[in-house]
Motif scaffolding. Structure first.
Motif, PDB file in Angstrom:
ATOM      1  N   UNK A  34       0.748  -1.175   0.109  1.00 17.25           N
ATOM      2  CA  UNK A  34       0.042   0.178  -0.004  1.00 17.25           C
ATOM      3  C   UNK A  34       0.864   1.048  -0.152  1.00 17.25           C
ATOM      4  N   UNK A  35       0.431   2.503   0.697  1.00 16.15           N
ATOM      5  CA  UNK A  35       0.933   3.604   0.801  1.00 16.15           C
ATOM      6  C   UNK A  35       2.411   3.473   1.609  1.00 16.15           C
ATOM      7  N   UNK A  36       2.477   2.546   2.306  1.00 18.80           N
ATOM      8  CA  UNK A  36       3.790   2.362   3.157  1.00 18.80           C
ATOM      9  C   UNK A  36       4.949   1.904   2.112  1.00 18.80           C
ATOM     10  N   UNK A  37       4.421   1.033   1.432  1.00 21.02           N
ATOM     11  CA  UNK A  37       5.773   0.434   0.564  1.00 21.02           C
ATOM     12  C   UNK A  37       5.816   1.694  -0.399  1.00 21.02           C
ATOM     13  N   UNK A  38       5.049   2.434  -1.135  1.00 17.01           N
ATOM     14  CA  UNK A  38       5.328   3.409  -1.921  1.00 17.01           C
ATOM     15  C   UNK A  38       6.163   4.667  -1.247  1.00 17.01           C
ATOM     16  N   UNK A  39       5.904   5.036   0.165  1.00 16.93           N
ATOM     17  CA  UNK A  39       6.680   5.789   1.181  1.00 16.93           C
ATOM     18  C   UNK A  39       8.144   5.306   1.099  1.00 16.93           C
ATOM     19  N   UNK A  40       8.167   3.811   1.307  1.00 18.84           N
ATOM     20  CA  UNK A  40       9.631   3.458   1.489  1.00 18.84           C
ATOM     21  C   UNK A  40      10.514   3.250   0.187  1.00 18.84           C
ATOM     22  N   UNK A  41       9.738   3.306  -1.017  1.00 19.06           N
ATOM     23  CA  UNK A  41      10.314   3.506  -2.290  1.00 19.06           C
ATOM     24  C   UNK A  41      10.881   5.112  -2.466  1.00 19.06           C
ATOM     25  N   UNK A  42       9.908   5.689  -2.139  1.00 12.34           N
ATOM     26  CA  UNK A  42      10.208   7.333  -2.177  1.00 12.34           C
ATOM     27  C   UNK A  42      11.241   7.744  -1.160  1.00 12.34           C
ATOM     28  N   UNK A  43      11.183   7.255   0.061  1.00  7.92           N
ATOM     29  CA  UNK A  43      11.950   7.972   1.390  1.00  7.92           C
ATOM     30  C   UNK A  43      12.534   6.766   1.886  1.00  7.92           C
ATOM     31  N   UNK A  44      13.559   6.231   1.379  1.00 10.98           N
ATOM     32  CA  UNK A  44      14.068   4.748   2.072  1.00 10.98           C
ATOM     33  C   UNK A  44      14.820   5.225   3.407  1.00 10.98           C
ATOM     34  N   UNK A 144      -1.854  18.342   7.201  1.00 11.19           N
ATOM     35  CA  UNK A 144      -1.984  17.087   7.380  1.00 11.19           C
ATOM     36  C   UNK A 144      -2.822  16.448   6.277  1.00 11.19           C
ATOM     37  N   UNK A 145      -1.992  15.370   5.715  1.00 11.08           N
ATOM     38  CA  UNK A 145      -2.650  14.804   4.552  1.00 11.08           C
ATOM     39  C   UNK A 145      -2.551  13.136   4.659  1.00 11.08           C
ATOM     40  N   UNK A 146      -3.460  12.725   3.933  1.00 10.32           N
ATOM     41  CA  UNK A 146      -3.454  11.049   4.184  1.00 10.32           C
ATOM     42  C   UNK A 146      -4.006  10.563   3.038  1.00 10.32           C
ATOM     43  N   UNK A 147      -3.867   9.310   2.663  1.00 13.55           N
ATOM     44  CA  UNK A 147      -4.849   8.460   1.943  1.00 13.55           C
ATOM     45  C   UNK A 147      -6.049   7.922   2.922  1.00 13.55           C
ATOM     46  N   UNK A 148      -6.954   7.145   2.300  1.00 17.19           N
ATOM     47  CA  UNK A 148      -7.914   6.574   3.268  1.00 17.19           C
ATOM     48  C   UNK A 148      -7.299   5.658   4.035  1.00 17.19           C
ATOM     49  N   UNK A 149      -6.647   5.935   5.011  1.00 16.64           N
ATOM     50  CA  UNK A 149      -5.912   4.902   6.075  1.00 16.64           C
ATOM     51  C   UNK A 149      -6.720   3.900   6.347  1.00 16.64           C
ATOM     52  N   UNK A 150      -6.113   2.734   6.673  1.00 16.94           N
ATOM     53  CA  UNK A 150      -6.804   1.539   7.262  1.00 16.94           C
ATOM     54  C   UNK A 150      -7.583   0.803   6.200  1.00 16.94           C
ATOM     55  N   UNK A 151      -8.086   1.423   5.113  1.00 20.14           N
ATOM     56  CA  UNK A 151      -9.172   0.918   4.305  1.00 20.14           C
ATOM     57  C   UNK A 151      -8.778  -0.120   3.168  1.00 20.14           C
ATOM     58  N   UNK A 152      -7.254  -0.002   3.074  1.00 20.98           N
ATOM     59  CA  UNK A 152      -6.471  -0.833   1.935  1.00 20.98           C
ATOM     60  C   UNK A 152      -6.300  -2.256   2.628  1.00 20.98           C
ATOM     61  N   UNK A 153      -5.229  -2.630   3.011  1.00 20.42           N
ATOM     62  CA  UNK A 153      -4.481  -3.780   3.443  1.00 20.42           C
ATOM     63  C   UNK A 153      -5.119  -4.208   4.719  1.00 20.42           C
ATOM     64  N   UNK A 154      -5.478  -3.222   5.487  1.00 22.86           N
ATOM     65  CA  UNK A 154      -6.188  -3.602   6.853  1.00 22.86           C
ATOM     66  C   UNK A 154      -7.729  -3.830   6.694  1.00 22.86           C
ATOM     67  N   UNK A 155      -8.199  -3.506   5.682  1.00 22.47           N
ATOM     68  CA  UNK A 155      -9.651  -3.791   5.641  1.00 22.47           C
ATOM     69  C   UNK A 155     -10.626  -3.371   6.245  1.00 22.47           C
ATOM     70  N   UNK A 156     -10.409  -1.935   6.854  1.00 23.16           N
ATOM     71  CA  UNK A 156     -11.368  -1.343   7.551  1.00 23.16           C
ATOM     72  C   UNK A 156     -12.088  -0.399   6.732  1.00 23.16           C
ATOM     73  N   UNK A 157     -13.351  -0.657   6.799  1.00 24.99           N
ATOM     74  CA  UNK A 157     -14.367   0.284   5.948  1.00 24.99           C
ATOM     75  C   UNK A 157     -14.272   1.780   6.417  1.00 24.99           C
ATOM     76  N   UNK A 158     -13.945   2.683   5.336  1.00 23.15           N
ATOM     77  CA  UNK A 158     -13.324   4.019   5.394  1.00 23.15           C
ATOM     78  C   UNK A 158     -14.428   4.650   6.537  1.00 23.15           C
ATOM     79  N   UNK A 159     -15.582   4.728   6.323  1.00 23.16           N
ATOM     80  CA  UNK A 159     -16.455   5.340   7.435  1.00 23.16           C
ATOM     81  C   UNK A 159     -16.027   5.210   8.621  1.00 23.16           C
ATOM     82  N   UNK A 160     -15.675   4.074   9.309  1.00 28.38           N
ATOM     83  CA  UNK A 160     -15.112   3.795  10.487  1.00 28.38           C
ATOM     84  C   UNK A 160     -13.906   4.680  11.044  1.00 28.38           C
ATOM     85  N   UNK A 161     -12.978   4.829  10.222  1.00 25.61           N
ATOM     86  CA  UNK A 161     -11.838   5.678  10.489  1.00 25.61           C
ATOM     87  C   UNK A 161     -12.234   7.202  10.203  1.00 25.61           C
TER      88      UNK A 161
END
Length: 179
Positions: A34-44, A144-161
């Motif tokens: 997810x976004x974590x992997x993309x951050x790792x690639x961009x900011x090792x 403060x910027x973010x993707x729809x955290x928790x809703x990808x790999x963690x599988x939490x429905x976005x409305x809960x977050x």
């Protein structure tokens, strides 16, 4: 008025202002998807710091927020909300992830208010404070910027977050990126 503003676009695209890219992550030391992997690639270098923190503090990071310099862009900090012990298919339940998200945002709110944190773990506090000293500017000066955290790999429905984010309407405004 809501403290959540939605925009379509790529959160990793360069901007001309200071910002903290917030993401939810595990405490096991793996920015592997997810976004974590993309951050790792961009900011090792930031990923190296994250891995080191996980190796030293492990599950003590749950419910915490650590702000790490990107080391590759002076205007970008990475806000790690530790919401799960493991990533991928081994992550915790949706309920525990939402609970840890709330705790991590509460911790982040403290960081924004005081520019420091005090927890039950003095060594972790020292590490968080050391990382905060590496940043340029005051945390409150960053968007403060973010993707729809928790809703990808963690599988939490976005409305809960989203409901958790709304609880911080007096102190934090979030820009949420949608693809």
């Amino acid at each position: 008025m809501s403290n959540i503003h939605y925009i379509k676009g790529n959160i990793l695209k360069g901007r001309t202002y200071k910002r903290i890219i917030i993401h939810s992550c595990n405490a096991n030391g793996a920015w592997g998807g997810g976004i974590a992997y993309q951050l790792a690639v961009k900011h090792p270098k930031a990923e190296e710091v994250y891995v080191d923190l996980c190796e030293r503090f492990g599950q003590k990071l749950l419910g915490k927020c650590v702000v790490i310099p990107s080391y590759s862009d002076d205007d970008v900090l990475i806000g790690c909300l530790f919401t799960s012990i493991f990533g991928g298919a081994s992550h915790g339940s949706g309920t525990s992830i939402v609970d840890y998200t709330d705790k991590a945002l509460s911790h982040f709110d403290e960081l924004l208010a005081k520019e420091q944190s005090k927890s039950d773990n003095a060594n972790l506090d020292k590490e968080i404070e050391k990382l905060l000293k590496l940043k340029s500017g005051v945390l409150k000066d960053y968007k403060l910027e973010m993707p729809k955290i928790n809703s990808g790999i963690f599988g939490v429905p976005w409305p809960e977050t989203e409901e958790v984010l709304k609880k911080y309407d007096r102190s934090m405004n979030f820009t949420v990126y949608e693809l």
